[in-house]
Design a protein around this motif. Structure first.
Motif, short mmCIF file in Angstrom:
data_model
loop_
_atom_site.label_atom_id
_atom_site.label_comp_id
_atom_site.label_asym_id
_atom_site.label_seq_id
_atom_site.Cartn_x
_atom_site.Cartn_y
_atom_site.Cartn_z
N LEU A 68 6.60 78.56 33.10
CA LEU A 68 7.96 78.02 33.02
C LEU A 68 8.65 78.50 31.74
O LEU A 68 9.78 78.98 31.76
N VAL A 71 9.52 82.36 31.70
CA VAL A 71 10.60 82.91 32.52
C VAL A 71 11.97 82.33 32.15
O VAL A 71 12.96 82.71 32.76
N GLU A 74 14.77 84.77 31.61
CA GLU A 74 15.15 85.59 32.75
C GLU A 74 16.59 85.33 33.18
O GLU A 74 17.24 86.18 33.78
N THR A 75 17.08 84.15 32.84
CA THR A 75 18.47 83.82 33.14
C THR A 75 19.41 84.90 32.62
O THR A 75 20.40 85.24 33.26
N ILE A 78 19.66 87.77 34.87
CA ILE A 78 20.35 87.38 36.10
C ILE A 78 21.87 87.38 35.87
O ILE A 78 22.64 87.83 36.71
N PHE A 79 22.27 86.90 34.70
CA PHE A 79 23.71 86.95 34.39
C PHE A 79 24.21 88.39 34.40
O PHE A 79 25.25 88.71 34.97
N LEU A 81 22.98 90.86 35.98
CA LEU A 81 22.96 91.33 37.36
C LEU A 81 24.18 90.83 38.13
O LEU A 81 24.83 91.58 38.86
N VAL A 82 24.49 89.55 37.93
CA VAL A 82 25.66 88.99 38.62
C VAL A 82 26.92 89.74 38.20
O VAL A 82 27.74 90.14 39.02
N LEU A 85 26.93 93.18 39.85
CA LEU A 85 27.28 93.15 41.27
C LEU A 85 28.77 92.83 41.45
O LEU A 85 29.44 93.42 42.30
N LEU A 86 29.27 91.91 40.63
CA LEU A 86 30.69 91.57 40.73
C LEU A 86 31.54 92.79 40.41
O LEU A 86 32.53 93.09 41.10
N ILE B 439 27.52 92.53 49.90
CA ILE B 439 27.04 91.85 48.69
C ILE B 439 27.68 90.47 48.49
O ILE B 439 26.97 89.50 48.25
N MET B 443 25.53 87.14 48.14
CA MET B 443 25.53 86.37 46.88
C MET B 443 25.88 84.92 47.14
O MET B 443 25.20 84.01 46.65
N ARG B 625 8.65 81.06 41.41
CA ARG B 625 9.34 80.72 40.17
C ARG B 625 10.56 79.86 40.43
O ARG B 625 10.85 78.93 39.70
N VAL B 629 10.57 76.51 38.30
CA VAL B 629 11.54 76.36 37.22
C VAL B 629 12.79 75.64 37.68
O VAL B 629 13.24 74.68 37.06
#
Lengths: 90, 655
Positions: A68, A71, A74-75, A78-79, A81-82, A85-86, B439, B443, B625, B629
């Motif tokens: 826990l 990771v 990892e957020t 992910i931000f 990545l978002v 993609l946007l 996408i 999403m 995960r 989490v």
């Protein structure tokens, strides 16, 4: 003002070329967003991960908690990545 | 379901002469989780002492140690052996008395000889290492020592040493280090040492040998190879013992372990001179069966009663209570932490949602079939319960992967011809008249999954707090969970009222209040404020955590991201293997083309094997995960004591 700007940028490029270049810039931006956030996550997880492995080696019951903690950063990626993609698809 | 098995606290009291039959009966039932008696400060147990082992404990322990030693030496493991033959107790007892001493002697002799040989091989190797530097000199080794008037120096230096005094020097350059031997009169010792020190001298011991160096090395090498053959024979013999006696040995171990555990059980009971008291836990539905059996074996000379459970102090052991399809998932929950007795057991939910997440991420008929074949094929090779459970989890996940593969219309990265994807397409290039990657839809879909999953988590959190906490804190904790929900949905409503998103409610058309803020925005803001107030009432510090609402929901975007990356890798492999290697060759076919086509096939197979491995990692790790989490942190703490009933599952013996 706006017209001046457009003429200032326009140095003989066609509309298609400008569009393509904008798309390229978007792709670059997306790449930078994912790449840098990935590095950030990696650096952050480096310390936590090594400590977590140590803790799990000492006491196996720690695994859930250790994973826990590891990771959590990892957020960040992910931000990134978002955002990537946007940039590319919206 | 959703809660662990109900447990009852059982108290058993009887006179000491009933101890052996009671212990045997409890062991046979394999239901009684013994609560260990601790002498110091046990309330209501003043004057009681820890019991002493039953008779026969030490003999059984000695035999057990012997058997474990043999098993260690021959590396036998009970898990690796199929329980094909079941032996009876009497049969084993007689064999233990007859065969065990002989077998023990044989194995012990072999292992002693093995370690002796191992030590001597090492010793000889050490000797060879000592002699090797002197190989370049053809002088006999005994000429290096035994002088009264001369000192001999041997060792490594980083450059050549020249001395003006009368002496003999032999210098050989090597790849890494240079070897030097100096013989000089004893009186000149100091000068030689100084000169050597300047050349960074590392002394080498002069071997206690005689004869030519090469001859000595040959001698030792021959010795080593002779000993290695003997070692090989010993290993062969141990292997023979292993194949011949493994069934007997594991059965013996099981029998003796059962005996030792039974004879040592009184060490966990409270006893007086005449009586003993055992406390422990039994699943509530089996209390009657256990009580009846105990009364029957002792002829009624026993007192058994159910004690009330004190949730503040009692550490109630936890046994899962799940339908059979959810049982394998328990292994994933145990990795995190076993639930506490009063807590909701999330196994059932994980067993349903985990395969769905896995399928959403991997979602490919081809990979699903490969994984299914793996999960079924490895069942024979994986011994032990945990391995089997993991394979069952993988099997469920791969079935879900196949289903989602059909929904996505994907087979090893290709679009399935004639099958339009029902889910939003993940194909990066539109094939067969299909759609390119959708996408935004994907999403939003994953965000929706996140919102619902987290909402479920928070609702479970409310239930858990309502069940576990007391008094003022209970209401506050439940309200705080409600507050988290209010903040999340408030933010969502506010977003919907400002921007129209695909697959989400459009609230932009509501009555406008100020510029872009409409009634939806106002409601959202009110929800957020109320939510923050609820959270702060429970704990001010938690307010800092509010941004995690956004990060946790966005975290579910990984379902799309990891899935897309797997599709992208598959497409790249297909393009390299087929588009670049195979297709152009098929168009202009020559003899040489065969090799290139073969190379293309190899790339195709290797690439997809790699992507399958990545798919297990990506699909499995990321789905679990998301549970650990994002989902568990909302309601689940875990830390329950595992229910370990007294007794064992017999595999090789019968009672």
């Amino acid at each position: 003002m706006a017209a001046e700007l457009v003429t200032a940028v326009d140095v003989g490029m066609s509309v298609e070329a400008i569009k393509a270049s904008q798309m390229g810039m978007k792709a670059l931006g997306a790449g930078i967003a994912v790449g840098l956030t990935g590095i950030g996550t990696g650096i952050a997880e480096m310390g936590i991960g090594s400590a977590a492995v140590g803790a799990v080696a000492e006491n196996k019951d720690m695994f859930g908690l250790a994973l826990l903690f590891t990771v959590i950063p990892e957020t960040i990626v992910i931000f990134g990545l978002v955002v990537g993609l946007l940039l590319l698809f919206l | 379901m959703l809660t662990p098995k109900w447990m009852s606290r059982l108290l058993i009291a009887a006179s000491r002469d009933q101890m052996a039959p009671v212990v045997a009966e409890l062991y046979r039932h394999h239901l009684f989780h013994i609560e260990e008696f601790v002498e110091a400060g046990a309330e209501g147990y003043e004057g009681f002492k820890i019991g002493t082992p039953l008779s026969g404990a030490s003999e059984a322990s000695v035999d057990l140690v012997k058997i474990r030693a043999i098993e260690n030496a021959t590396s036998i493991q009970g898990d690796d052996i199929d329980s094909a033959k079941v032996s009876t107790r009497t049969e084993l007892r007689s064999r233990i008395e007859r065969d065990l001493p002989v077998l023990e002697k044989e194995v012990e002799d072999l292992t002693v000889r093995r370690s002796q040989l191992d030590a001597r091989v090492k010793e000889n190797e050490q000797r060879i290492a000592e002699i090797t530097p002197f190989l370049t000199l053809t002088v006999d080794l005994d000429l290096y020592r035994g002088y009264a008037g001369f000192s001999v120096f041997a060792g490594y230096v980083d450059r050549e040493v020249t001395l003006t005094l009368p002496c003999e020097i032999s210098y050989t350059t090597g790849k890494e280090k240079n070897f030097i031997v100096i013989v000089a009169p004893v009186g000149q010792r100091n000068e030689v040492e100084q000169a050597l020190q300047a050349a960074a001298f590392q002394s080498v011991q002069i071997p206690e040998e005689s004869g030519a160096p090469q001859a000595r090395i040959d001698h030792y090498t021959a010795e080593i190879s002779r000993m290695r053959t003997e070692l090989g024979e010993i290993i062969q013999k141990l292997e023979e013992i292993r194949t011949k006696h493994s069934g007997f040995l594991v059965a013996c171990e099981e029998l003796l372990r059962a005996e030792v555990e039974q004879t040592e059980a009184p060490l966990r009971f409270a006893t007086t001179k005449q009586t003993f008291v055992a406390e422990g836990w039994v699943p509530s539905e089996r209390v009657d069966a256990v009580t009846d059996a105990l009364v029957k074996t002792t002829g009624g000379k026993i007192y058994v009663t159910v004690l009330p459970i004190d949730f503040e102090h009692d550490n109630v052991p936890v046994e899962y209570n799940n339908p059979s399809f959810a049982k394998p998932t328990q292994v994933l929950i145990d990795v995190f932490n076993r639930p506490r007795y009063t807590e909701i057991d999330p196994t059932l939910m994980v067993s349903i949602v985990f395969p769905i997440f896995f399928g959403l991420i991997l979602g490919d008929v081809g990979y699903g079939l490969i994984l299914l074949a793996m999960a079924l094929g490895l069942r024979k090779f994986m011994k032990g319960e945990e391995g089997q459970q993991l394979l069952a989890v993988l099997r469920n996940a791969s079935i879900s992967t196949i289903i989602f593969g059909v929904l996505y219309s994907e087979f090893l990265g290709f679009a399935i011809p004639g099958l339009k994807p029902i889910m939003p397409s993940r194909h990066l290039i539109a094939e067969h008249g299909g759609h390119g990657p959708m996408i935004p839809d994907l999403m939003i879909l994953s965000i929706w999954i996140g919102i619902l999953h987290i909402t479920l988590g928070r609702i479970l959190g409310m239930i858990n707090h309502a069940r576990q906490d007391h008094g003022d804190h209970r209401i506050k904790a439940v309200m705080a969970n409600l507050g988290w929900l209010a903040v999340m949905w408030g933010i969502l409503i506010a977003i919907w009222s400002i921007a129209a998103l695909p697959l989400m409610p459009n609230l932009t058309g509501l009555l406008s209040v100020v510029s872009i803020v409409n009634i939806g925005g106002v409601i959202g803001a009110i929800l957020v404020v109320i939510g923050v107030a609820f959270i702060a009432r429970d704990s001010m510090l938690e307010v800092v955590e509010i941004p995690t609402i956004i990060s946790h929901v966005l975290s579910y975007a990984r379902i799309v991201a990891v899935g897309l990356s797997s599709v992208a890798i598959a497409m790249v492999i297909n393009f390299i293997a087929i588009g670049m290697f195979i297709e152009p060759q098929l168009k202009n076919f020559t003899l040489f083309s065969i090799f290139i086509i073969l190379a293309g096939i190899v790339i195709f197979l290797l690439g997809h094997a790699l992507n399958t491995a990545l798919g297990i990692l990506g699909g499995g790790l990321h789905s679990i995960r998301l549970h650990y989490v994002e989902f568990f942190t909302k309601f689940y703490k875990g830390g329950g004591v595992k229910y370990i009933p007294f007794g064992m599952k017999r595999r090789f013996t019968e009672d």
